[in-house]
Design a protein around this motif. Structure first.
Motif, short mmCIF file in Angstrom:
data_model
loop_
_atom_site.label_atom_id
_atom_site.label_comp_id
_atom_site.label_asym_id
_atom_site.label_seq_id
_atom_site.Cartn_x
_atom_site.Cartn_y
_atom_site.Cartn_z
N ILE A 22 0.84 -1.21 0.00
CA ILE A 22 0.00 0.00 0.00
C ILE A 22 0.87 1.25 0.00
O ILE A 22 0.61 2.22 -0.73
N ILE A 23 1.92 1.23 0.79
CA ILE A 23 2.80 2.42 0.88
C ILE A 23 3.53 2.66 -0.45
O ILE A 23 3.62 3.79 -0.93
N ILE A 24 4.00 1.58 -1.06
CA ILE A 24 4.67 1.74 -2.36
C ILE A 24 3.68 2.28 -3.39
O ILE A 24 3.97 3.23 -4.13
N GLY A 25 2.48 1.72 -3.40
CA GLY A 25 1.44 2.18 -4.35
C GLY A 25 1.04 3.62 -4.07
O GLY A 25 0.85 4.42 -4.99
N THR A 26 0.90 3.96 -2.80
CA THR A 26 0.47 5.32 -2.44
C THR A 26 1.53 6.35 -2.84
O THR A 26 1.20 7.46 -3.26
N THR A 27 2.79 5.95 -2.74
CA THR A 27 3.87 6.85 -3.17
C THR A 27 3.69 7.18 -4.65
O THR A 27 3.82 8.34 -5.08
N LEU A 28 3.36 6.15 -5.43
CA LEU A 28 3.18 6.35 -6.87
C LEU A 28 1.93 7.18 -7.18
O LEU A 28 1.82 7.79 -8.23
N LEU A 29 1.00 7.15 -6.24
CA LEU A 29 -0.28 7.85 -6.44
C LEU A 29 -0.19 9.34 -6.13
O LEU A 29 -0.97 10.15 -6.64
N MET A 30 0.78 9.69 -5.29
CA MET A 30 0.83 11.06 -4.75
C MET A 30 0.84 12.18 -5.80
O MET A 30 0.22 13.21 -5.59
N PRO A 31 1.58 12.04 -6.91
CA PRO A 31 1.59 13.16 -7.87
C PRO A 31 0.21 13.40 -8.50
O PRO A 31 -0.07 14.51 -8.94
N PHE A 32 -0.61 12.36 -8.53
CA PHE A 32 -1.86 12.46 -9.28
C PHE A 32 -3.04 12.83 -8.38
O PHE A 32 -3.86 13.66 -8.73
N LEU A 33 -3.12 12.18 -7.21
CA LEU A 33 -4.19 12.48 -6.27
C LEU A 33 -3.55 13.15 -5.06
O LEU A 33 -2.77 12.53 -4.35
N THR A 34 -3.91 14.40 -4.86
CA THR A 34 -3.11 15.17 -3.90
C THR A 34 -3.80 15.35 -2.55
O THR A 34 -3.25 15.98 -1.67
N ASP A 35 -4.99 14.78 -2.40
CA ASP A 35 -5.71 15.04 -1.15
C ASP A 35 -5.50 13.92 -0.13
O ASP A 35 -4.70 14.05 0.79
N LYS A 36 -6.19 12.81 -0.30
CA LYS A 36 -6.19 11.76 0.73
C LYS A 36 -4.92 10.91 0.79
O LYS A 36 -4.50 10.53 1.89
N PRO A 37 -4.32 10.55 -0.34
CA PRO A 37 -3.17 9.62 -0.23
C PRO A 37 -2.10 10.08 0.76
O PRO A 37 -1.54 9.26 1.48
N LYS A 38 -1.87 11.36 0.86
CA LYS A 38 -0.79 11.79 1.77
C LYS A 38 -1.10 11.48 3.24
O LYS A 38 -0.19 11.38 4.06
N THR A 39 -2.39 11.26 3.56
CA THR A 39 -2.75 10.92 4.96
C THR A 39 -2.47 9.45 5.27
O THR A 39 -2.49 9.04 6.42
N VAL A 40 -2.23 8.66 4.21
CA VAL A 40 -2.10 7.22 4.39
C VAL A 40 -0.76 6.85 5.06
O VAL A 40 -0.68 5.91 5.85
N PHE A 41 0.28 7.63 4.78
CA PHE A 41 1.60 7.32 5.34
C PHE A 41 1.55 7.34 6.87
O PHE A 41 2.00 6.42 7.53
N GLU A 42 0.97 8.40 7.40
CA GLU A 42 0.89 8.55 8.85
C GLU A 42 0.09 7.40 9.47
O GLU A 42 0.45 6.87 10.52
N ARG A 43 -0.96 6.99 8.79
CA ARG A 43 -1.79 5.89 9.31
C ARG A 43 -0.98 4.61 9.47
O ARG A 43 -1.24 3.79 10.34
N PHE A 44 0.01 4.44 8.58
CA PHE A 44 0.86 3.25 8.66
C PHE A 44 2.17 3.53 9.40
O PHE A 44 3.11 2.75 9.34
N GLY A 45 2.22 4.70 10.06
CA GLY A 45 3.43 5.04 10.82
C GLY A 45 4.64 5.31 9.94
O GLY A 45 5.78 5.08 10.36
N GLN A 46 4.41 5.81 8.72
CA GLN A 46 5.52 6.06 7.79
C GLN A 46 5.62 7.55 7.47
O GLN A 46 4.64 8.29 7.57
N LYS A 47 6.79 7.95 7.03
CA LYS A 47 7.04 9.34 6.67
C LYS A 47 6.50 9.62 5.26
O LYS A 47 6.61 8.77 4.37
#
Ligand code: MSP
Length: 526
Positions: free
Chosen positions: A454-479
């Motif tokens: 999920i974290i690897i996928g969310t990293t790839l998603l960040m440039p395109f979807l700028t709202d929710k994906p960035k909140t996902v890192f914190e939920r998984f305890g990641q930077k």
């Protein structure tokens, strides 16, 4: 290797209300710009407005305002829309900016001094609404090929740019390089414009007052394209006192434009640059249109109701990611694609709620329920885990390849393949059974692999979807990553990582209910 990246949208005609169609190029370019920033490049992303010409002057007059009053209102409105859409432009150029006007005058004079521009008389069929002269061969049934309206014969003294001189060089550029993409657009250019023979281009008007005057012959104003196209270099400070940004970022890596203005960008613009002895942009990409009921502009249905495509209304109801997702994922980049309310809502549900949101909340929910919210490093991977990890890494590589080709929709669809596979991986491995069996070690490993995917996928998603994906890192305890490469392989989750489920990322929509409500809004606006 040059580590800068310069990307541009066309400069837009200031029109009253931008629909989703007008936002298309800007959102696509934003995804590409953000992607390249996350690839470690120094990016310059420019957009802006094309503010001269008779149409604008007439519109301002009819609304009882001066040109600048009229323009300033629209420009402030469009800037607020770009901010709502989270557009990360570095510069907004207006062709009425003084530095642009001065630079365009210098460009015009330089071309004249070099003998690339000469004075003559223009005779042609003129379409007033489109401000375009057409040759008889270009007319369709005697009418304007762009808008289908009446044209009339017109004659005036004018300056001409020696476009015909560049016929062979442009042909070579189009046919033998990757300058213009997709390739189908090359054939259009060759058949429609190069084969019939390029004609010199009329580049001034005496009949239009709302424009930049030719400084050595001020009864002429500089005509549309030779004012508009150079924005791509004047915005960087070319032909000004400080050309450092121009030297740093030019040539552009890519001009992204809609298919109807490919001719200007793939024929006229390179010819102007050749005449100025300047390097050419590396690529012009001619994308397709977002179609509303088969048309580029929004049309009412036979029922009289309109599909709501006002991005502001859609964002307010469904969030920013929904609009950015639809534009970047659902329309095959380079081709035309349809917009309907129903397609839009289905995309939100399928990709955002069912695939991505569901995977994130299922995984976090199980970490909470089965592991007390804490996850540790995976210790014993099964063959299936290794296979799943390889699948994710292969998809990651594919996203990078697609983005190197600017295939935004291809890249984004590939990111969602990861989430789709993740959901299937949960079903195949039945974590609930592992829990019943008390197999906590295996549960941890499984959920760790899924979290990392999920974290690897969310990293790839960040440039395109700028709202929710960035909140996902914190939920998984990641930077939150700054670079794509920060999460480039599995194995980064540490022991005792605390997770936090949080709320659902995206609500699941009741499509019928939403359709009814959107039609009600449409009716109330009619
Ligand atoms: N001012 C010129 C461009 C000058 S660039 C030196 C112009 N402006 S425009 O406002 O008419 O169009 C700007 C861009 O918006 C074009 O690339 C056009 O294709 C895009 N779109 C407008 N409606 C669109 C859709 N429905 N779908 C996709 N893009 C469309 O042309």
């Amino acid at each position: 290797m040059k580590n800068t990246f310069y990307i541009t949208t066309p400069i837009y005609y200031p029109s009253n209300k931008f629909t989703l169609g007008n936002c298309y190029t800007t959102i696509i370019c934003d995804g590409i710009a953000r992607w390249n920033r996350m690839m470690g490049k120094e990016v310059f992303y420019m957009t802006g407005t094309d503010e001269h010409g008779q149409k604008i002057a007439t519109k301002a007059l009819s609304s009882g305002k001066s040109e600048m009053e009229y323009l300033n209102e629209i420009i402030s409105d469009s800037k607020s829309l770009w901010s709502l859409l989270d557009i990360s432009y570095d510069k907004f150029i207006r062709t009425t900016d003084t530095y642009h006007e001065k630079a365009v005058q210098k460009i015009f004079r330089k071309l004249y001094d070099k003998g690339e521009i000469y004075k003559s008389v223009y005779k042609g069929m003129y379409c007033t609404p489109c401000e375009s002269f057409w040759t008889n061969e270009q007319l369709v049934d005697g009418k304007c090929p762009d808008c289908g309206r009446e044209v009339h014969e017109m004659e005036e003294e004018a300056y001409f740019f020696k476009l015909s001189k560049y016929q062979d060089k442009i042909k070579d550029l189009l046919e033998n390089t990757d300058f213009l993409e997709p390739r189908s657009r090359v054939n259009e250019m060759i058949n429609n414009f190069i084969k019939p023979g390029l004609q010199d281009l009329c580049v001034s008007r005496t009949s239009v007052k709302w424009g930049i005057p030719v400084d050595f012959d001020p009864k002429h104003t500089i005509y549309v394209w030779i004012d508009a196209l150079p924005n791509y270099i004047t915005g960087l400070g070319a032909f000004s006192e400080d050309e450092s940004m121009f030297n740093k970022f030019w040539p552009a890596d890519i001009h992204v434009v809609g298919k109807e203005i490919v001719r200007f960008h793939a024929i006229i613009w390179p010819a102007i640059l050749m005449a100025l002895d300047l390097p050419l942009p590396k690529k012009v990409y001619g994308h397709g249109w977002l179609l509303f009921g088969g048309d580029k502009l929004s049309k009412s249905k036979s029922s009289g109701l309109k599909d709501i495509n006002d991005p502001r209304i859609l964002i307010e109801r469904y969030g920013l990611d929904s609009v950015r997702l639809f534009i970047q994922k659902e329309i095959n980049f380079g081709q035309d694609g349809n917009y309907t309310q129903e397609l839009f809502l289905n995309t939100c549900n399928n990709a955002l709620a069912n695939q991505y949101g569901n995977l994130v909340s299922r995984t976090l929910g199980m970490i909470g329920k089965y592991l007390g919210g804490k996850i540790g490093k995976a210790k014993n991977l099964t063959d299936k885990d290794v296979e799943f990890e390889q699948f994710v890494i292969n998809k990651r590589n594919k996203v990078i390849e697609e983005m190197a080709k600017y295939n935004v929709s291809g890249a984004l669809n590939t990111v969602f393949d990861i989430f789709d596979k993740g959901n299937k991986y949960i079903d195949e491995n039945e974590p609930w059974t592992l829990f019943k069996e008390g197999n906590i070690t295996r549960l941890n490993d499984l959920l760790c692999v899924l979290s990392e995917a999920i974290i690897i996928g969310t990293t790839l998603l960040m440039p395109f979807l700028t709202d929710k994906p960035k909140t996902v890192f914190e939920r998984f305890g990641q930077k939150i990553p700054n670079l794509i490469e920060e999460y480039n392989s599995f194995g980064f989750i540490k022991n005792d990582t605390v997770t936090n489920k949080g709320d659902n990322l995206y609500p699941r929509l009741d499509i019928n209910k939403e359709m009814e409500e959107l039609y009600a809004i449409s009716e109330s606006m009619a």
